[in-house]
Write a protein that holds these residues in place. Structure first.
Motif, PDB file in Angstrom:
ATOM      1  N   GLN A 159     -11.109  -6.018  -0.340  1.00 52.39           N
ATOM      2  CA  GLN A 159     -10.259  -5.304  -1.300  1.00 52.39           C
ATOM      3  C   GLN A 159     -10.101  -3.835  -0.909  1.00 52.39           C
ATOM      4  O   GLN A 159      -8.997  -3.279  -0.981  1.00 52.39           O
ATOM      5  N   GLU A 160     -11.210  -3.204  -0.490  1.00 50.73           N
ATOM      6  CA  GLU A 160     -11.140  -1.787  -0.108  1.00 50.73           C
ATOM      7  C   GLU A 160     -10.282  -1.603   1.145  1.00 50.73           C
ATOM      8  O   GLU A 160      -9.488  -0.655   1.224  1.00 50.73           O
ATOM      9  N   VAL A 161     -10.425  -2.501   2.103  1.00 46.01           N
ATOM     10  CA  VAL A 161      -9.606  -2.416   3.314  1.00 46.01           C
ATOM     11  C   VAL A 161      -8.137  -2.638   2.974  1.00 46.01           C
ATOM     12  O   VAL A 161      -7.248  -1.966   3.515  1.00 46.01           O
ATOM     13  N   GLU A 162      -7.883  -3.573   2.041  1.00 48.31           N
ATOM     14  CA  GLU A 162      -6.497  -3.821   1.625  1.00 48.31           C
ATOM     15  C   GLU A 162      -5.876  -2.570   1.019  1.00 48.31           C
ATOM     16  O   GLU A 162      -4.749  -2.189   1.357  1.00 48.31           O
ATOM     17  N   ARG A 177      -2.791  -0.616   2.698  1.00 48.74           N
ATOM     18  CA  ARG A 177      -1.539  -0.450   1.954  1.00 48.74           C
ATOM     19  C   ARG A 177      -1.157   1.022   1.866  1.00 48.74           C
ATOM     20  O   ARG A 177       0.011   1.392   2.039  1.00 48.74           O
ATOM     21  N   GLN A 178      -2.159   1.869   1.578  1.00 48.71           N
ATOM     22  CA  GLN A 178      -1.886   3.304   1.463  1.00 48.71           C
ATOM     23  C   GLN A 178      -1.452   3.883   2.810  1.00 48.71           C
ATOM     24  O   GLN A 178      -0.504   4.666   2.890  1.00 48.71           O
ATOM     25  N   ASN A 196      11.405   0.245  -4.092  1.00 47.14           N
ATOM     26  CA  ASN A 196      10.221   0.691  -3.354  1.00 47.14           C
ATOM     27  C   ASN A 196       9.134  -0.354  -3.521  1.00 47.14           C
ATOM     28  O   ASN A 196       8.853  -0.788  -4.640  1.00 47.14           O
ATOM     29  N   MET A 197       8.496  -0.722  -2.436  1.00 48.68           N
ATOM     30  CA  MET A 197       7.487  -1.778  -2.469  1.00 48.68           C
ATOM     31  C   MET A 197       6.145  -1.254  -1.999  1.00 48.68           C
ATOM     32  O   MET A 197       6.076  -0.396  -1.123  1.00 48.68           O
ATOM     33  N   ASN A 198       5.112  -1.811  -2.581  1.00 46.76           N
ATOM     34  CA  ASN A 198       3.731  -1.614  -2.116  1.00 46.76           C
ATOM     35  C   ASN A 198       2.908  -2.743  -2.719  1.00 46.76           C
ATOM     36  O   ASN A 198       2.193  -2.560  -3.684  1.00 46.76           O
ATOM     37  N   GLU A 199       3.039  -3.923  -2.146  1.00 48.51           N
ATOM     38  CA  GLU A 199       2.422  -5.096  -2.740  1.00 48.51           C
ATOM     39  C   GLU A 199       2.132  -6.145  -1.681  1.00 48.51           C
ATOM     40  O   GLU A 199       2.597  -6.057  -0.543  1.00 48.51           O
ATOM     41  N   VAL A 200       1.349  -7.143  -2.100  1.00 49.21           N
ATOM     42  CA  VAL A 200       1.001  -8.262  -1.233  1.00 49.21           C
ATOM     43  C   VAL A 200       1.799  -9.474  -1.698  1.00 49.21           C
ATOM     44  O   VAL A 200       1.739  -9.848  -2.876  1.00 49.21           O
ATOM     45  N   ARG A 218       1.417 -11.415   3.307  1.00 43.49           N
ATOM     46  CA  ARG A 218       1.709 -10.167   4.004  1.00 43.49           C
ATOM     47  C   ARG A 218       1.740  -8.999   3.025  1.00 43.49           C
ATOM     48  O   ARG A 218       2.026  -9.175   1.834  1.00 43.49           O
ATOM     49  N   ILE A 219       1.460  -7.819   3.550  1.00 47.78           N
ATOM     50  CA  ILE A 219       1.611  -6.576   2.783  1.00 47.78           C
ATOM     51  C   ILE A 219       2.992  -6.006   3.097  1.00 47.78           C
ATOM     52  O   ILE A 219       3.354  -5.830   4.257  1.00 47.78           O
ATOM     53  N   LEU A 220       3.757  -5.732   2.043  1.00 47.89           N
ATOM     54  CA  LEU A 220       5.089  -5.157   2.205  1.00 47.89           C
ATOM     55  C   LEU A 220       5.118  -3.775   1.548  1.00 47.89           C
ATOM     56  O   LEU A 220       4.775  -3.630   0.375  1.00 47.89           O
ATOM     57  N   VAL A 221       5.506  -2.768   2.308  1.00 50.65           N
ATOM     58  CA  VAL A 221       5.674  -1.417   1.768  1.00 50.65           C
ATOM     59  C   VAL A 221       7.053  -0.922   2.204  1.00 50.65           C
ATOM     60  O   VAL A 221       7.579  -1.338   3.246  1.00 50.65           O
TER      61      VAL A 221
END
Length: 609
Positions: free
Chosen positions: A43-46, A50-51, A261-265, A273-276
């Protein structure tokens, strides 16, 4: 006969039973802790990835904005060239201006286009398009001829519909005779004649696609992440990494079109996938970062490997330790068992060698005494049995319930009222209110009205203590009462004024408490006419507040309030102190005027970010 695991375990010998218990006591917590550690680490790495990915696409968006601002300047250059205006007017369909330009104007226009090419190395073609469809173009190789009809090509539709603003043309294949076919993107602008009051043509500047590739290629999204660059119409300007070869690109384009604007899995094409994304305010282009979730799992894979290695080492050590411990426990028991069998056979002289003073050593010693003297043995057995039946005394410590204390204070207050002890009742009521305020929930954000009432309860108690050594003048702006403050932010300032200002003053003193709404802020001021401070002491106190140094014991409350205010609202808020020796001290507390706890927390996020 009972069957199952528990009867089997009960019938095991002591040594394997001890080894099994040792192993379970270590392995089970190890598995639980490892699972939690792995989940938390993932979770912390995610969150970190993402950031980081979001910051990357935002920086790429800023870089793109800066690049477009630079190249957009060239599209305004026709306004600086009278020859270009005469050429576009003369080659228009307006009879009044037809053929009003000279050969010198044409040469000047060609020179104008060639000069534009020299400004930037990434320009491939520059063209002026007249209203009658004539196109004059230049490339780095010299004169070229456009092989397309500007007014029929769909890709230029947005430029044709524009009203003089810059228009971005997506990636396409520019086709010019003598210039070859090249992949370019373009910036165009409809040219207005300010003298005549109508649009007279277009300027079209084609840029090599490598400029976009360079901007997109400079961004790194994890180890296997990809970047998509979309124009404001959803056209793909650039794609990098695995995404350029991925079958899930269409799904990502659909998702990106639906969300600003996206910042989600998300689950895309069966893969997590992580999309930003970040949208350029200047161009309207969207930068989309795509990071396979497998990247995160790969980063925490090392944690899993280390955990497995540590688990194996721990289990091995525990097994070896349990073997040693169980041997130390079982060996004296077996020796005692062997001696007892000798006694059963009639050897009453048999004794156990005592090698320790622990429970097993004491048991062996007791057995030896059994052999030596039967009566002593009987008394010993009786004593042991008695001790086994003794219950452990558990000292129960009373835990005072805070609400019980508050209710008790309220009961004492009522007793004082019944006995007509109004002053005592008032003091108890003030103390009870302070106590109730301190135990009221766990929230740190309260109404200013509550904070003022709490401070006035405190002042009431101190006036009783100091036998009216000071008077209190309160000036509270009614508009300020509906706003929020930090709990216990006013009372420590009042306490400081009484203890360090008024207490040491000879004669009666005065304490002014003011609460005002000033513009977008709430301003608390606590002023006394006490002993005050000299310039050295004042500078030292102010220095501690500014430098976040550890506070002295006599001003710990002020530092605490100042630090909490800045933690919640930022560096622009907190305490300011003014004092003069022999005249008194003024402490001003400034906080933003915020009406809800939710807005306070948003303020905390804003100033930090």
């Amino acid at each position: 006969m009972k069957t199952g695991w528990f009867p089997f375990f009960s019938n095991l010998n002591l040594r394997p039973k001890l080894i099994i218990l040792f192993m379970i006591s270590v392995v089970v917590p190890l598995i639980v802790f490892g699972s939690i550690l792995y989940r938390v680490s993932a979770q912390e790495v995610e969150v970190e990835m993402r950031q980081t990915s979001l910051q990357t696409v935002q920086q790429m968006s800023l870089t793109l904005d800066e690049y477009v601002r630079q190249i957009d300047t060239l599209s305004k250059m026709p306004y600086t060239s009278p020859e270009a205006e005469r050429y576009l007017l003369g080659s228009s369909n307006v009879k009044l201006y037809t053929d009003k330009y000279s050969a010198a104007d044409v040469e000047a226009v060609e020179t104008f286009l060639e000069n534009l090419l020299k400004v930037r190395q990434d320009i491939e073609f520059v063209s002026l398009v007249s209203l009658n469809g004539n196109i004059v173009s230049r490339s780095r190789a010299g004169a070229v001829k456009a092989q397309y009809d500007f007014y029929k090509e769909p890709i230029y539709e947005n430029l044709r519909k524009s009203t003089g603003e810059k228009t971005m043309v997506p990636l396409h294949e520019a086709d010019y005779l003598f210039g070859g076919k090249k992949r370019v993107f373009s910036i165009g602008r409809k040219v207005l004649s300010f003298h005549e009051g109508f649009y007279i043509g277009y300027i079209l500047i084609d840029y090599n696609e490598n400029a976009i590739i360079k901007i997109g290629g400079g961004a790194s999204i994890g180890k296997t992440g990809s970047v998509l660059l979309l124009d404001k119409y959803g056209n793909v300007m650039h794609s990098s990494g695995q995404l350029a070869r991925s079958s899930g690109t269409e799904d990502i384009l659909r998702i990106a079109a639906d969300k600003e604007n996206m910042n989600e899995v998300l689950d895309v094409g069966g893969d997590k996938r992580i999309l930003v994304s970040s949208v350029s305010e200047y161009t309207g282009w969207k930068v989309v970062g795509v990071l396979p979730y497998e990247d995160i799992l790969q980063r925490v894979k090392g944690i899993k490997t280390v955990f497995y290695a540590m688990g194996i080492i721990c289990v091995t050590l525990v097994f070896a330790f349990s073997m040693l411990v169980s041997k130390g426990v079982v060996k004296p028991i077996r020796l005692l068992q062997s001696t007892m069998r000798q006694v059963e056979k009639g050897d009453t002289e048999a004794k156990v060698t005592v090698r320790s003073r622990n429970e097993l050593g004491q048991l062996s010693l007791s057995f030896n005494r059994l052999i030596e003297k039967l009566n002593v043995l009987l008394r010993t057995i009786k004593s042991v049995e008695t001790k086994k039946r003794e219950a452990e005394l558990i000292a129960l410590k009373s835990q005072i319930n805070p609400h019980f204390l508050y209710n008790t204070l309220d009961s004492i207050r009522m007793m004082a009222i019944i006995d007509d002890k109004r002053e005592i009742a008032g003091a108890i009521e003030a103390l009870a209110n302070i106590f109730r305020y301190s135990i009221k929930g766990r929230e740190d954000i309260v109404d200013i009205k509550e904070e003022i009432e709490q401070a006035m309860n405190y002042v009431h108690l101190q006036k009783i203590r100091y036998e009216d050594k000071f008077e209190v003048i309160a000036d509270v702006d009614e508009q300020a009462l509906g706003y929020k403050a930090i709990k216990f932010s006013l009372q420590p300032i009042v306490e400081n004024a009484i203890f360090h200002g008024i207490e040491n003053k000879k004669g009666k003193g005065a304490l002014w408490i003011s609460v005002k709404k000033s513009s977008q802020n709430i301003v608390f001021e606590v002023r006394d006419d006490g002993v005050g401070m000299d310039e050295t002491k004042l500078a030292e106190l102010v220095g501690r507040l500014s430098a976040k140094e550890e506070a002295a014991a006599d001003h710990l409350g002020l530092n605490n309030v100042h630090d909490r205010i800045r933690l919640y609202f930022g560096e622009g808020y907190g305490l300011s102190i003014d004092s003069k020796a022999g005249e008194g001290t003024s402490v001003t507390l400034t906080i933003p005027a915020i009406t809800s706890e939710e807005k306070v927390m948003r303020n905390v996020i804003g100033h930090v970010g």
